[in-house]
Design an enzyme around this catalytic site. Structure first.
Site, PDB file in Angstrom:
ATOM      1  N   HIS A 179       0.826  -1.199   0.000  1.00 50.06           N
ATOM      2  CA  HIS A 179       0.000   0.000   0.000  1.00 50.06           C
ATOM      3  C   HIS A 179       0.869   1.261   0.000  1.00 50.06           C
ATOM      4  O   HIS A 179       2.093   1.199   0.145  1.00 50.06           O
ATOM      5  CB  HIS A 179      -0.926  -0.005   1.210  1.00 50.06           C
ATOM      6  CG  HIS A 179      -1.957  -1.095   1.152  1.00 50.06           C
ATOM      7  ND1 HIS A 179      -2.853  -1.343   2.167  1.00 50.06           N
ATOM      8  CD2 HIS A 179      -2.241  -2.010   0.177  1.00 50.06           C
ATOM      9  CE1 HIS A 179      -3.638  -2.351   1.834  1.00 50.06           C
ATOM     10  NE2 HIS A 179      -3.276  -2.777   0.644  1.00 50.06           N
TER      11      HIS A 179
ATOM     12  N   GLU B  49       1.368   3.761   2.081  1.00 51.99           N
ATOM     13  CA  GLU B  49       2.169   4.111   3.251  1.00 51.99           C
ATOM     14  C   GLU B  49       3.476   3.313   3.295  1.00 51.99           C
ATOM     15  O   GLU B  49       4.549   3.863   3.581  1.00 51.99           O
ATOM     16  CB  GLU B  49       1.368   3.854   4.534  1.00 51.99           C
ATOM     17  CG  GLU B  49       0.106   4.685   4.654  1.00 51.99           C
ATOM     18  CD  GLU B  49      -1.133   3.995   4.103  1.00 51.99           C
ATOM     19  OE1 GLU B  49      -2.218   4.185   4.681  1.00 51.99           O
ATOM     20  OE2 GLU B  49      -1.005   3.263   3.093  1.00 51.99           O
TER      21      GLU B  49
ATOM     22  N   CYS C 276      -5.008   1.318   6.669  1.00 54.74           N
ATOM     23  CA  CYS C 276      -5.677   0.057   6.999  1.00 54.74           C
ATOM     24  C   CYS C 276      -5.081  -0.523   8.282  1.00 54.74           C
ATOM     25  O   CYS C 276      -3.924  -0.283   8.626  1.00 54.74           O
ATOM     26  CB  CYS C 276      -5.557  -0.939   5.856  1.00 54.74           C
ATOM     27  SG  CYS C 276      -3.869  -1.495   5.529  1.00 54.74           S
TER      28      CYS C 276
ATOM     29  N   ALA D   3     -22.265   9.913 -26.178  1.00 54.84           N
ATOM     30  CA  ALA D   3     -21.709  10.905 -27.108  1.00 54.84           C
ATOM     31  C   ALA D   3     -22.807  11.245 -28.102  1.00 54.84           C
ATOM     32  O   ALA D   3     -23.295  10.356 -28.810  1.00 54.84           O
ATOM     33  CB  ALA D   3     -20.482  10.356 -27.826  1.00 54.84           C
TER      34      ALA D   3
ATOM     35  N   SER E  79     -22.138   6.597 -36.952  1.00 55.11           N
ATOM     36  CA  SER E  79     -21.849   7.318 -35.705  1.00 55.11           C
ATOM     37  C   SER E  79     -20.375   7.686 -35.546  1.00 55.11           C
ATOM     38  O   SER E  79     -19.994   8.270 -34.532  1.00 55.11           O
ATOM     39  CB  SER E  79     -22.279   6.469 -34.504  1.00 55.11           C
ATOM     40  OG  SER E  79     -21.577   5.242 -34.469  1.00 55.11           O
TER      41      SER E  79
ATOM     42  N   LEU F  86     -13.445  -2.050 -28.128  1.00 59.54           N
ATOM     43  CA  LEU F  86     -13.673  -1.750 -26.711  1.00 59.54           C
ATOM     44  C   LEU F  86     -12.430  -1.960 -25.855  1.00 59.54           C
ATOM     45  O   LEU F  86     -12.510  -2.472 -24.736  1.00 59.54           O
ATOM     46  CB  LEU F  86     -14.836  -2.587 -26.149  1.00 59.54           C
ATOM     47  CG  LEU F  86     -16.218  -2.348 -26.770  1.00 59.54           C
ATOM     48  CD1 LEU F  86     -17.260  -3.225 -26.093  1.00 59.54           C
ATOM     49  CD2 LEU F  86     -16.625  -0.887 -26.701  1.00 59.54           C
TER      50      LEU F  86
ATOM     51  N   ARG G 293      -6.978   2.651 -25.269  1.00 57.41           N
ATOM     52  CA  ARG G 293      -5.846   3.137 -26.056  1.00 57.41           C
ATOM     53  C   ARG G 293      -5.269   4.388 -25.395  1.00 57.41           C
ATOM     54  O   ARG G 293      -5.563   5.522 -25.780  1.00 57.41           O
ATOM     55  CB  ARG G 293      -6.294   3.398 -27.503  1.00 57.41           C
ATOM     56  CG  ARG G 293      -6.755   2.124 -28.202  1.00 57.41           C
ATOM     57  CD  ARG G 293      -7.039   2.303 -29.675  1.00 57.41           C
ATOM     58  NE  ARG G 293      -8.264   3.023 -29.952  1.00 57.41           N
ATOM     59  CZ  ARG G 293      -9.476   2.456 -29.954  1.00 57.41           C
ATOM     60  NH1 ARG G 293      -9.611   1.169 -29.663  1.00 57.41           N
ATOM     61  NH2 ARG G 293     -10.544   3.166 -30.240  1.00 57.41           N
TER      62      ARG G 293
ATOM     63  N   GLU H   3     -21.091   1.854 -22.394  1.00 52.52           N
ATOM     64  CA  GLU H   3     -20.927   2.559 -23.664  1.00 52.52           C
ATOM     65  C   GLU H   3     -21.738   1.840 -24.734  1.00 52.52           C
ATOM     66  O   GLU H   3     -21.193   1.271 -25.677  1.00 52.52           O
ATOM     67  CB  GLU H   3     -19.447   2.577 -24.080  1.00 52.52           C
ATOM     68  CG  GLU H   3     -18.586   3.576 -23.355  1.00 52.52           C
ATOM     69  CD  GLU H   3     -17.270   3.798 -24.074  1.00 52.52           C
ATOM     70  OE1 GLU H   3     -17.285   4.041 -25.293  1.00 52.52           O
ATOM     71  OE2 GLU H   3     -16.228   3.725 -23.410  1.00 52.52           O
TER      72      GLU H   3
ATOM     73  N   GLY I  58     -25.725   1.423 -26.946  1.00 49.50           N
ATOM     74  CA  GLY I  58     -26.627   2.188 -27.777  1.00 49.50           C
ATOM     75  C   GLY I  58     -27.822   2.673 -26.977  1.00 49.50           C
ATOM     76  O   GLY I  58     -27.881   2.537 -25.743  1.00 49.50           O
TER      77      GLY I  58
END
Length: 363
Positions: free
Chosen positions: A50, A52, A75, A154, A168, A204, A207, A292, A294
């Protein structure tokens, strides 16, 4: 530098873990002694030390009597790593500045109390709003056991997500699309409907520089996904789940041979039950889902109540046309009072595109 400056530095460090720590939280830590930073660290990867402990490991001098600024309550339990409270006590840290309290029942104030019991001064709520925002996904997942869902849309200025012929690409510009890939990196999974796969044959993937590819989830009630789709052709290299209600053994076997996982679900209102899907994903350790899809999957997700946040990219274009698809399909609501309500709007700009960020009320 002041307390706020050190915590902002810790927040910036925490963001280095984006895409690599899920379902753990993003955490950054800065160790200060005599007004000088002597150690920095962040949670770099799930299952690894972690923030710390990483900060202590990178100290340029003894951390005894030093102060540490950490974005999340340390933690105090044994998991994949030993307690960070134990490491801070053993190192001789004298003050701990905390951004967010940890809602995890295994911690939830116990970490702070353990430090105070050891004689360490603890100060809480430093840059709390920013630290809380850093871990909205973790907080939702750890308290509900279900993934945090973001619905991304979008669309054009007149609310269309495709032309009347179904085209699209591309509605938004390059900078907005790059931001989408940065968002993909933050999420454990990305979900779309079979309609999007059939229309666009998307990959999908993520990138970005140093990408972390989310698990791809395709909601495909009747199992119509083509075996030559880019999703299935890359299923051996990118984790892929096909959520379906199909029971035809030969079709199921053909998809599984591509490397994709089949997740069989009951049907709800004509499609796979998204609420059951979220329960199963949460149980498997997936803490977040970026939707993401339709128009139909957008409506189904909102109607099922699984969405916590909405991002709407608006491009300076008008498609027009009654047959051109709007952002949200289905039959829609009959009364204004039945609308899905949004809150906490934020507005950003990516060249000529505008991004609207909203929380979903009741999500």
């Amino acid at each position: 530098m002041h307390d706020v400056d050190y915590m902002k530095k810790a927040i910036a460090l925490a963001k280095n873990g984006i895409g690599f720590v899920n379902p753990n939280p993003l955490v950054g830590a800065v160790i200060v002694k005599n007004g000088k930073i002597i150690g920095e660290g962040w949670h770099e990867c799930y299952g690894q030390p972690h923030a710390e402990r990483n900060a202590l490991k990178h100290c340029t001098e003894s951390p005894e009597n030093a102060e540490i600024y950490v974005t999340l309550e340390p933690c105090c339990h044994y998991g994949k790593n030993p307690p960070c409270t134990e490491a801070l006590i053993q190192a001789g840290i004298r003050k701990v500045f905390v951004g967010s309290n940890d809602p995890n029942p295994l911690v939830a104030g116990k970490g702070i109390q353990q430090l105070r019991n050891a004689g360490i001064e603890v100060f809480t709520g430093i840059c709390k709003e920013e630290c809380d925002k850093l871990n909205k996904i973790f907080f939702h997942y750890i308290t509900t056991g279900k993934p945090y869902c973001l619905l991304k849309i979008a669309m054009t200025a007149d609310g269309k997500i495709a032309t009347r012929s179904g085209k699209s690409k591309w509605i938004t510009g390059e900078k907005a699309r790059q931001h989408v890939h940065e968002t993909r990196k933050r999420f454990s999974a990305i979900l779309c409907g079979i309609g999007t796969v059939l229309a666009d044959d998307p990959l999908l993937n993520c990138r970005t520089e140093n990408p972390s590819h989310p698990t791809r989830i395709i909601c495909d009630t009747q199992l119509r996904i083509p075996l030559n789709s880019r999703i299935l052709q890359t299923a051996k290299t990118i984790p892929t789940i096909i959520a379906t209600s199909c029971k035809e053994n030969s079709a199921l076997a053909a998809v599984q041979q591509t490397g994709a996982e089949i997740l069989q679900l009951p049907i709800s209102e004509g499609h796979v039950d998204l609420s059951v899907l979220m329960e199963k994903l949460g149980n498997s350790g997936i803490d977040s889902v970026l939707i993401e899809g339709g128009a139909e999957i957008h409506e189904a997700a909102l109607h099922s109540g699984i969405v916590q946040h909405v991002q709407i990219y608006i491009a300076p274009k008008i498609f027009g046309g009654v047959s051109a698809k709007s952002a949200v399909g289905g039959s829609g609501v009959a009364e204004v009072s039945e609308a899905y309500s949004l809150s906490s709007p934020e507005i950003r700009r990516y060249d000529e595109d505008i991004l609207l960020d909203y929380d979903v009320i009741g999500g």
